[in-house]
Design a protein around this motif. Structure first.
Motif, PDB file in Angstrom:
ATOM      1  N   ARG A 133      39.742  13.961 -19.082  1.00 34.99           N
ATOM      2  CA  ARG A 133      40.227  12.531 -18.902  1.00 34.99           C
ATOM      3  C   ARG A 133      39.674  11.617 -19.775  1.00 34.99           C
ATOM      4  O   ARG A 133      40.342  10.682 -20.373  1.00 34.99           O
ATOM      5  CB  ARG A 133      39.681  12.234 -17.550  1.00 34.99           C
ATOM      6  N   THR A 134      38.332  11.727 -20.162  1.00 34.78           N
ATOM      7  CA  THR A 134      37.840  10.698 -21.134  1.00 34.78           C
ATOM      8  C   THR A 134      38.417  10.854 -22.564  1.00 34.78           C
ATOM      9  O   THR A 134      38.801   9.838 -23.074  1.00 34.78           O
ATOM     10  CB  THR A 134      36.345  11.192 -21.368  1.00 34.78           C
ATOM     11  N   LYS A 135      38.570  11.966 -23.011  1.00 34.88           N
ATOM     12  CA  LYS A 135      39.461  11.997 -24.361  1.00 34.88           C
ATOM     13  C   LYS A 135      40.958  11.484 -24.129  1.00 34.88           C
ATOM     14  O   LYS A 135      41.361  10.933 -25.007  1.00 34.88           O
ATOM     15  CB  LYS A 135      39.408  13.539 -24.755  1.00 34.88           C
ATOM     16  N   GLU A 136      41.528  11.792 -23.186  1.00 39.04           N
ATOM     17  CA  GLU A 136      42.819  11.224 -23.047  1.00 39.04           C
ATOM     18  C   GLU A 136      43.030   9.639 -22.937  1.00 39.04           C
ATOM     19  O   GLU A 136      43.716   9.130 -23.632  1.00 39.04           O
ATOM     20  CB  GLU A 136      43.608  11.652 -21.663  1.00 39.04           C
ATOM     21  N   LEU A 137      41.973   9.056 -22.330  1.00 43.09           N
ATOM     22  CA  LEU A 137      41.712   7.543 -22.028  1.00 43.09           C
ATOM     23  C   LEU A 137      41.346   7.095 -23.609  1.00 43.09           C
ATOM     24  O   LEU A 137      42.005   6.164 -23.889  1.00 43.09           O
ATOM     25  CB  LEU A 137      40.481   7.530 -21.022  1.00 43.09           C
ATOM     26  N   LEU A 138      40.513   7.766 -24.217  1.00 47.49           N
ATOM     27  CA  LEU A 138      40.014   7.254 -25.731  1.00 47.49           C
ATOM     28  C   LEU A 138      41.250   7.321 -26.626  1.00 47.49           C
ATOM     29  O   LEU A 138      41.317   6.411 -27.382  1.00 47.49           O
ATOM     30  CB  LEU A 138      38.818   7.876 -26.117  1.00 47.49           C
ATOM     31  N   LYS A 139      42.070   8.383 -26.517  1.00 42.60           N
ATOM     32  CA  LYS A 139      43.095   8.207 -27.346  1.00 42.60           C
ATOM     33  C   LYS A 139      44.216   6.979 -27.370  1.00 42.60           C
ATOM     34  O   LYS A 139      44.746   6.727 -28.314  1.00 42.60           O
ATOM     35  CB  LYS A 139      44.187   9.477 -27.010  1.00 42.60           C
ATOM     36  N   SER A 140      44.213   6.256 -26.165  1.00 43.09           N
ATOM     37  CA  SER A 140      44.966   5.308 -25.852  1.00 43.09           C
ATOM     38  C   SER A 140      44.398   3.967 -26.430  1.00 43.09           C
ATOM     39  O   SER A 140      44.923   3.017 -26.410  1.00 43.09           O
ATOM     40  CB  SER A 140      45.276   5.189 -24.470  1.00 43.09           C
ATOM     41  N   LYS A 141      43.121   4.044 -27.072  1.00 43.82           N
ATOM     42  CA  LYS A 141      42.331   2.865 -27.427  1.00 43.82           C
ATOM     43  C   LYS A 141      41.990   2.899 -28.955  1.00 43.82           C
ATOM     44  O   LYS A 141      42.093   3.894 -29.484  1.00 43.82           O
ATOM     45  CB  LYS A 141      40.861   2.739 -26.628  1.00 43.82           C
ATOM     46  N   ASP A 142      41.718   1.865 -29.603  1.00 51.83           N
ATOM     47  CA  ASP A 142      41.388   1.815 -31.168  1.00 51.83           C
ATOM     48  C   ASP A 142      39.929   1.238 -31.226  1.00 51.83           C
ATOM     49  O   ASP A 142      39.348   0.840 -30.362  1.00 51.83           O
ATOM     50  CB  ASP A 142      42.438   1.124 -31.790  1.00 51.83           C
ATOM     51  N   ASP A 143      39.367   1.158 -32.367  1.00 50.81           N
ATOM     52  CA  ASP A 143      38.359   0.584 -32.827  1.00 50.81           C
ATOM     53  C   ASP A 143      37.910  -0.753 -32.452  1.00 50.81           C
ATOM     54  O   ASP A 143      36.799  -1.089 -32.288  1.00 50.81           O
ATOM     55  CB  ASP A 143      37.878   1.136 -34.329  1.00 50.81           C
ATOM     56  N   LYS A 144      39.067  -1.550 -32.397  1.00 51.29           N
ATOM     57  CA  LYS A 144      38.909  -2.870 -31.986  1.00 51.29           C
ATOM     58  C   LYS A 144      38.448  -2.959 -30.649  1.00 51.29           C
ATOM     59  O   LYS A 144      37.535  -3.974 -30.134  1.00 51.29           O
ATOM     60  CB  LYS A 144      40.271  -3.618 -32.101  1.00 51.29           C
ATOM     61  N   TRP A 145      38.965  -2.236 -29.803  1.00 49.49           N
ATOM     62  CA  TRP A 145      38.624  -1.893 -28.411  1.00 49.49           C
ATOM     63  C   TRP A 145      37.257  -1.606 -28.145  1.00 49.49           C
ATOM     64  O   TRP A 145      36.584  -2.064 -27.389  1.00 49.49           O
ATOM     65  CB  TRP A 145      39.622  -1.066 -27.617  1.00 49.49           C
ATOM     66  N   PHE A 146      36.864  -0.521 -29.117  1.00 49.90           N
ATOM     67  CA  PHE A 146      35.619  -0.158 -28.867  1.00 49.90           C
ATOM     68  C   PHE A 146      34.554  -1.117 -29.156  1.00 49.90           C
ATOM     69  O   PHE A 146      33.518  -0.969 -28.568  1.00 49.90           O
ATOM     70  CB  PHE A 146      35.690   1.218 -30.003  1.00 49.90           C
ATOM     71  N   ALA A 147      34.660  -1.998 -30.003  1.00 46.26           N
ATOM     72  CA  ALA A 147      33.877  -3.135 -30.599  1.00 46.26           C
ATOM     73  C   ALA A 147      33.868  -4.123 -29.414  1.00 46.26           C
ATOM     74  O   ALA A 147      32.778  -4.932 -29.137  1.00 46.26           O
ATOM     75  CB  ALA A 147      34.105  -3.676 -31.873  1.00 46.26           C
ATOM     76  N   GLU A 148      34.882  -4.261 -28.421  1.00 47.88           N
ATOM     77  CA  GLU A 148      34.941  -5.268 -27.379  1.00 47.88           C
ATOM     78  C   GLU A 148      33.834  -4.906 -26.270  1.00 47.88           C
ATOM     79  O   GLU A 148      33.305  -4.048 -26.300  1.00 47.88           O
ATOM     80  CB  GLU A 148      36.283  -5.246 -26.549  1.00 47.88           C
ATOM     81  N   LYS A 149      33.530  -6.013 -25.667  1.00 46.56           N
ATOM     82  CA  LYS A 149      32.359  -6.267 -24.436  1.00 46.56           C
ATOM     83  C   LYS A 149      32.958  -5.791 -23.194  1.00 46.56           C
ATOM     84  O   LYS A 149      34.037  -6.342 -22.831  1.00 46.56           O
ATOM     85  CB  LYS A 149      31.483  -7.230 -24.669  1.00 46.56           C
ATOM     86  N   THR A 150      32.186  -4.877 -22.414  1.00 51.64           N
ATOM     87  CA  THR A 150      32.550  -4.829 -21.130  1.00 51.64           C
ATOM     88  C   THR A 150      31.474  -5.377 -20.312  1.00 51.64           C
ATOM     89  O   THR A 150      30.421  -4.551 -20.597  1.00 51.64           O
ATOM     90  CB  THR A 150      33.023  -3.386 -20.565  1.00 51.64           C
ATOM     91  N   GLY A 151      31.506  -6.462 -19.730  1.00 56.15           N
ATOM     92  CA  GLY A 151      29.862  -6.994 -19.049  1.00 56.15           C
ATOM     93  C   GLY A 151      29.251  -7.225 -20.304  1.00 56.15           C
ATOM     94  O   GLY A 151      29.576  -7.787 -21.327  1.00 56.15           O
ATOM     95  N   ALA A 152      27.811  -6.730 -20.418  1.00 62.52           N
ATOM     96  CA  ALA A 152      26.929  -7.152 -21.300  1.00 62.52           C
ATOM     97  C   ALA A 152      26.937  -6.265 -22.586  1.00 62.52           C
ATOM     98  O   ALA A 152      26.445  -6.530 -23.485  1.00 62.52           O
ATOM     99  CB  ALA A 152      25.509  -7.123 -20.642  1.00 62.52           C
ATOM    100  N   MET A 153      27.694  -5.080 -22.451  1.00 63.17           N
ATOM    101  CA  MET A 153      27.586  -4.096 -23.362  1.00 63.17           C
ATOM    102  C   MET A 153      29.126  -3.897 -24.146  1.00 63.17           C
ATOM    103  O   MET A 153      29.980  -4.183 -23.455  1.00 63.17           O
ATOM    104  CB  MET A 153      27.096  -2.887 -22.850  1.00 63.17           C
ATOM    105  N   SER A 154      29.082  -3.572 -25.501  1.00 59.23           N
ATOM    106  CA  SER A 154      30.432  -3.026 -25.846  1.00 59.23           C
ATOM    107  C   SER A 154      30.743  -1.908 -25.490  1.00 59.23           C
ATOM    108  O   SER A 154      30.047  -0.924 -25.051  1.00 59.23           O
ATOM    109  CB  SER A 154      30.206  -3.034 -27.394  1.00 59.23           C
ATOM    110  N   ASN A 155      31.900  -1.305 -25.631  1.00 62.37           N
ATOM    111  CA  ASN A 155      32.500  -0.292 -25.169  1.00 62.37           C
ATOM    112  C   ASN A 155      31.978   0.717 -25.965  1.00 62.37           C
ATOM    113  O   ASN A 155      31.574   1.945 -25.629  1.00 62.37           O
ATOM    114  CB  ASN A 155      33.927  -0.119 -25.480  1.00 62.37           C
TER     115      ASN A 155
END
Length: 184
Positions: A133-155
């Protein structure tokens, strides 16, 4: 030196032709792909450590404050499941998810009572389902999302934490597997 490299290669579960490089799959953006490769490498090493255990070994407690191998694998799956909902849905576990994962997240006395009597494959299958499931969810995201913050931490940091968490418990699992009762 060549013998040392061969030993390291075998310990890491690499074959002799593997390069010592992180090469992300084309299914993911670059940074996410690197993370997936590292997560899967650690998961593979955890599976090689424990995949052969019998029931007695899976449920073995080295002392009254320890965790079983089965409980630790469940804990790894629970932690990853938590970061799925935290980073992809920006929330905590709901009531149903807490019922499934909370004991494994917390470990302790309740986990020592609850997580026993199931074969190692039960825990590995759970871990595998969460990773799929993690890998399927990560396929739908990109490095811009990866750098975004969720709460106090980046993804990115959140998934780095999942990886380091696995690595820490892999060391604990290695320690435990060396102290398990011998197979009968």
């Amino acid at each position: 030196m060549k013998q040392l490299l061969l030993v390291i290669t075998l310990l890491l579960g690499l074959n002799a032709t593997s390069q010592y490089a992180i090469e992300p799959s084309k299914e993911y953006s670059h940074d996410i792909g690197n993370m997936v490769v590292m997560l899967d490498n650690l998961k593979g090493r955890v599976e090689r450590l424990v995949g052969h255990l019998n029931q007695e070994q899976t449920d073995y407690l080295i002392d009254e404050d320890a965790n079983t191998v089965g409980a630790l694998i469940y804990h790894l799956a629970a932690t990853e499941a938590y970061y799925q909902v935290y980073t992809f849905e920006n929330r905590e576990f709901n009531e149903e998810e807490r019922e499934l994962w909370e004991t494994a997240l917390q470990l302790g006395d309740k986990a020592r009572k609850q997580f026993k009597g199931k074969p190692i494959q039960y825990y590995l299958d759970l871990y595998d389902a969460v990773r799929t499931r993690t890998k399927e969810l990560l396929k739908s995201k990109d490095d811009k999302w990866f750098a975004e913050k969720t709460g106090a931490m980046s993804n990115h940091w959140a998934w780095f934490h999942v990886m380091e968490h696995q690595a820490n418990h892999m060391g604990q699992l290695a320690f435990l597997t060396k102290r398990l009762p011998k197979t009968k």
